[in-house]
Design a protein around this motif. Structure first.
Motif, PDB file in Angstrom:
ATOM      1  N   LEU A 190     131.956  62.652  74.670  1.00  0.00           N
ATOM      2  CA  LEU A 190     132.059  62.561  76.120  1.00  0.00           C
ATOM      3  C   LEU A 190     130.816  63.191  76.714  1.00  0.00           C
ATOM      4  O   LEU A 190     130.539  64.370  76.497  1.00  0.00           O
ATOM      5  N   ARG A 191     130.049  62.384  77.439  1.00  0.00           N
ATOM      6  CA  ARG A 191     128.826  62.874  78.065  1.00  0.00           C
ATOM      7  C   ARG A 191     129.085  63.053  79.554  1.00  0.00           C
ATOM      8  O   ARG A 191     129.364  62.109  80.262  1.00  0.00           O
ATOM      9  N   HIS A 192     128.992  64.292  79.996  1.00  0.00           N
ATOM     10  CA  HIS A 192     129.273  64.637  81.392  1.00  0.00           C
ATOM     11  C   HIS A 192     128.021  65.284  81.964  1.00  0.00           C
ATOM     12  O   HIS A 192     127.567  66.303  81.476  1.00  0.00           O
ATOM     13  N   SER A 193     127.441  64.658  82.962  1.00  0.00           N
ATOM     14  CA  SER A 193     126.261  65.243  83.583  1.00  0.00           C
ATOM     15  C   SER A 193     126.436  65.238  85.097  1.00  0.00           C
ATOM     16  O   SER A 193     127.250  64.488  85.635  1.00  0.00           O
ATOM     17  N   GLY A 198     125.256  61.669  86.504  1.00  0.00           N
ATOM     18  CA  GLY A 198     125.457  60.478  85.686  1.00  0.00           C
ATOM     19  C   GLY A 198     124.382  60.303  84.620  1.00  0.00           C
ATOM     20  O   GLY A 198     123.394  61.017  84.594  1.00  0.00           O
ATOM     21  N   GLN A 199     124.594  59.348  83.734  1.00  0.00           N
ATOM     22  CA  GLN A 199     123.674  59.105  82.627  1.00  0.00           C
ATOM     23  C   GLN A 199     122.525  58.174  83.005  1.00  0.00           C
ATOM     24  O   GLN A 199     121.513  58.118  82.319  1.00  0.00           O
ATOM     25  N   THR A 200     122.693  57.421  84.075  1.00  0.00           N
ATOM     26  CA  THR A 200     121.648  56.505  84.524  1.00  0.00           C
ATOM     27  C   THR A 200     121.482  56.661  86.032  1.00  0.00           C
ATOM     28  O   THR A 200     122.299  57.283  86.691  1.00  0.00           O
ATOM     29  N   GLY A 201     120.438  56.084  86.563  1.00  0.00           N
ATOM     30  CA  GLY A 201     120.223  56.132  88.006  1.00  0.00           C
ATOM     31  C   GLY A 201     119.078  57.042  88.386  1.00  0.00           C
ATOM     32  O   GLY A 201     118.509  57.747  87.539  1.00  0.00           O
ATOM     33  N   ILE A 241     132.318  67.325  73.726  1.00  0.00           N
ATOM     34  CA  ILE A 241     132.024  67.203  75.146  1.00  0.00           C
ATOM     35  C   ILE A 241     130.708  67.920  75.410  1.00  0.00           C
ATOM     36  O   ILE A 241     130.534  69.068  75.022  1.00  0.00           O
ATOM     37  N   GLU A 242     129.780  67.217  76.037  1.00  0.00           N
ATOM     38  CA  GLU A 242     128.496  67.839  76.360  1.00  0.00           C
ATOM     39  C   GLU A 242     128.188  67.647  77.831  1.00  0.00           C
ATOM     40  O   GLU A 242     128.624  66.692  78.446  1.00  0.00           O
ATOM     41  N   ASN A 243     127.423  68.592  78.394  1.00  0.00           N
ATOM     42  CA  ASN A 243     127.058  68.479  79.804  1.00  0.00           C
ATOM     43  C   ASN A 243     125.583  68.765  80.038  1.00  0.00           C
ATOM     44  O   ASN A 243     125.197  69.347  81.031  1.00  0.00           O
ATOM     45  N   PHE A 244     124.765  68.321  79.098  1.00  0.00           N
ATOM     46  CA  PHE A 244     123.320  68.423  79.255  1.00  0.00           C
ATOM     47  C   PHE A 244     122.809  67.268  80.119  1.00  0.00           C
ATOM     48  O   PHE A 244     123.516  66.290  80.348  1.00  0.00           O
ATOM     49  N   ARG A 245     121.561  67.352  80.520  1.00  0.00           N
ATOM     50  CA  ARG A 245     120.935  66.196  81.159  1.00  0.00           C
ATOM     51  C   ARG A 245     120.831  65.087  80.107  1.00  0.00           C
ATOM     52  O   ARG A 245     120.791  65.357  78.903  1.00  0.00           O
ATOM     53  N   ASP A 294     118.816  59.868  89.953  1.00  0.00           N
ATOM     54  CA  ASP A 294     118.960  61.326  89.858  1.00  0.00           C
ATOM     55  C   ASP A 294     119.463  61.790  88.496  1.00  0.00           C
ATOM     56  O   ASP A 294     119.764  62.971  88.324  1.00  0.00           O
ATOM     57  N   ALA A 295     119.550  60.897  87.521  1.00  0.00           N
ATOM     58  CA  ALA A 295     120.146  61.226  86.220  1.00  0.00           C
ATOM     59  C   ALA A 295     119.459  62.400  85.527  1.00  0.00           C
ATOM     60  O   ALA A 295     120.117  63.199  84.874  1.00  0.00           O
ATOM     61  N   ASP A 296     118.145  62.527  85.664  1.00  0.00           N
ATOM     62  CA  ASP A 296     117.420  63.595  84.964  1.00  0.00           C
ATOM     63  C   ASP A 296     117.393  64.916  85.712  1.00  0.00           C
ATOM     64  O   ASP A 296     116.837  65.891  85.235  1.00  0.00           O
ATOM     65  N   LYS A 297     118.015  64.957  86.884  1.00  0.00           N
ATOM     66  CA  LYS A 297     118.054  66.209  87.633  1.00  0.00           C
ATOM     67  C   LYS A 297     119.098  67.144  87.040  1.00  0.00           C
ATOM     68  O   LYS A 297     120.198  66.721  86.695  1.00  0.00           O
ATOM     69  N   PRO A 298     118.773  68.435  86.912  1.00  0.00           N
ATOM     70  CA  PRO A 298     119.780  69.383  86.448  1.00  0.00           C
ATOM     71  C   PRO A 298     120.813  69.634  87.536  1.00  0.00           C
ATOM     72  O   PRO A 298     120.518  69.482  88.726  1.00  0.00           O
ATOM     73  N   ALA A 299     122.001  69.997  87.145  1.00  0.00           N
ATOM     74  CA  ALA A 299     123.058  70.288  88.109  1.00  0.00           C
ATOM     75  C   ALA A 299     123.848  71.505  87.645  1.00  0.00           C
ATOM     76  O   ALA A 299     123.888  71.811  86.463  1.00  0.00           O
ATOM     77  N   TYR A 300     124.452  72.166  88.578  1.00  0.00           N
ATOM     78  CA  TYR A 300     125.345  73.271  88.282  1.00  0.00           C
ATOM     79  C   TYR A 300     126.514  73.174  89.239  1.00  0.00           C
ATOM     80  O   TYR A 300     126.522  72.316  90.130  1.00  0.00           O
ATOM     81  N   ASP A 301     127.492  73.990  89.059  1.00  0.00           N
ATOM     82  CA  ASP A 301     128.766  73.829  89.750  1.00  0.00           C
ATOM     83  C   ASP A 301     128.643  73.656  91.261  1.00  0.00           C
ATOM     84  O   ASP A 301     129.228  72.765  91.836  1.00  0.00           O
ATOM     85  N   GLN A 302     127.846  74.487  91.911  1.00  0.00           N
ATOM     86  CA  GLN A 302     127.744  74.400  93.373  1.00  0.00           C
ATOM     87  C   GLN A 302     127.171  73.059  93.807  1.00  0.00           C
ATOM     88  O   GLN A 302     127.584  72.498  94.808  1.00  0.00           O
ATOM     89  N   ILE A 303     126.228  72.536  93.058  1.00  0.00           N
ATOM     90  CA  ILE A 303     125.637  71.217  93.385  1.00  0.00           C
ATOM     91  C   ILE A 303     126.696  70.132  93.202  1.00  0.00           C
ATOM     92  O   ILE A 303     126.871  69.262  94.058  1.00  0.00           O
ATOM     93  N   ILE A 304     127.404  70.157  92.086  1.00  0.00           N
ATOM     94  CA  ILE A 304     128.411  69.134  91.801  1.00  0.00           C
ATOM     95  C   ILE A 304     129.527  69.186  92.836  1.00  0.00           C
ATOM     96  O   ILE A 304     129.964  68.158  93.344  1.00  0.00           O
ATOM     97  N   GLN A 305     129.986  70.375  93.187  1.00  0.00           N
ATOM     98  CA  GLN A 305     131.040  70.505  94.180  1.00  0.00           C
ATOM     99  C   GLN A 305     130.582  69.974  95.540  1.00  0.00           C
ATOM    100  O   GLN A 305     131.351  69.359  96.259  1.00  0.00           O
ATOM    101  N   GLY A 306     129.319  70.180  95.870  1.00  0.00           N
ATOM    102  CA  GLY A 306     128.791  69.732  97.147  1.00  0.00           C
ATOM    103  C   GLY A 306     128.659  68.222  97.241  1.00  0.00           C
ATOM    104  O   GLY A 306     128.602  67.660  98.329  1.00  0.00           O
ATOM    105  N   CYS A 307     128.582  67.543  96.100  1.00  0.00           N
ATOM    106  CA  CYS A 307     128.423  66.081  96.083  1.00  0.00           C
ATOM    107  C   CYS A 307     129.743  65.347  96.219  1.00  0.00           C
ATOM    108  O   CYS A 307     129.759  64.136  96.310  1.00  0.00           O
TER     109      CYS A 307
END
Length: 91
Positions: free
Chosen positions: A66-69, A72-75, A39-43, A77-90
């Protein structure tokens, strides 16, 4: 450590690797060789650039990669970094 972290990670083992070093990549490949799941969660593209992505895992035993970003892997915003607060806010 927080109560939530301790509860969610009870009896789990972990390892930290510097995958930018040759030694870290070598250890990762050895671990992935015997893993059921990676399981990876890199960009998107980071693991492939490091030489430990899908090509590496494809040469191992049947591994589920399993690729978790954050976005998402495409789109757009795919290359934007994310962290927990950003993901929770989405959500």
């Amino acid at each position: 450590m927080g109560t939530s972290f301790l509860a969610q990670n009870c009896n789990k083992k972990s390892v930290t690797l510097n995958t930018k070093s040759a030694e870290g990549r070598s250890i990762f490949k050895k671990l992935a060789k015997d893993a059921d799941v990676v399981i990876e969660n890199f960009r998107p593209g980071v693991m492939d650039r490091l030489g430990i992505g899908s090509a590496c895992c494809a040469n191992s035993t049947p591994v589920n990669l399993l690729r978790h970003s954050g976005f998402g892997q495409t789109g757009p915003d795919a290359d934007k970094p994310a962290y927990d607060q950003i993901i929770q806010g989405c959500r």
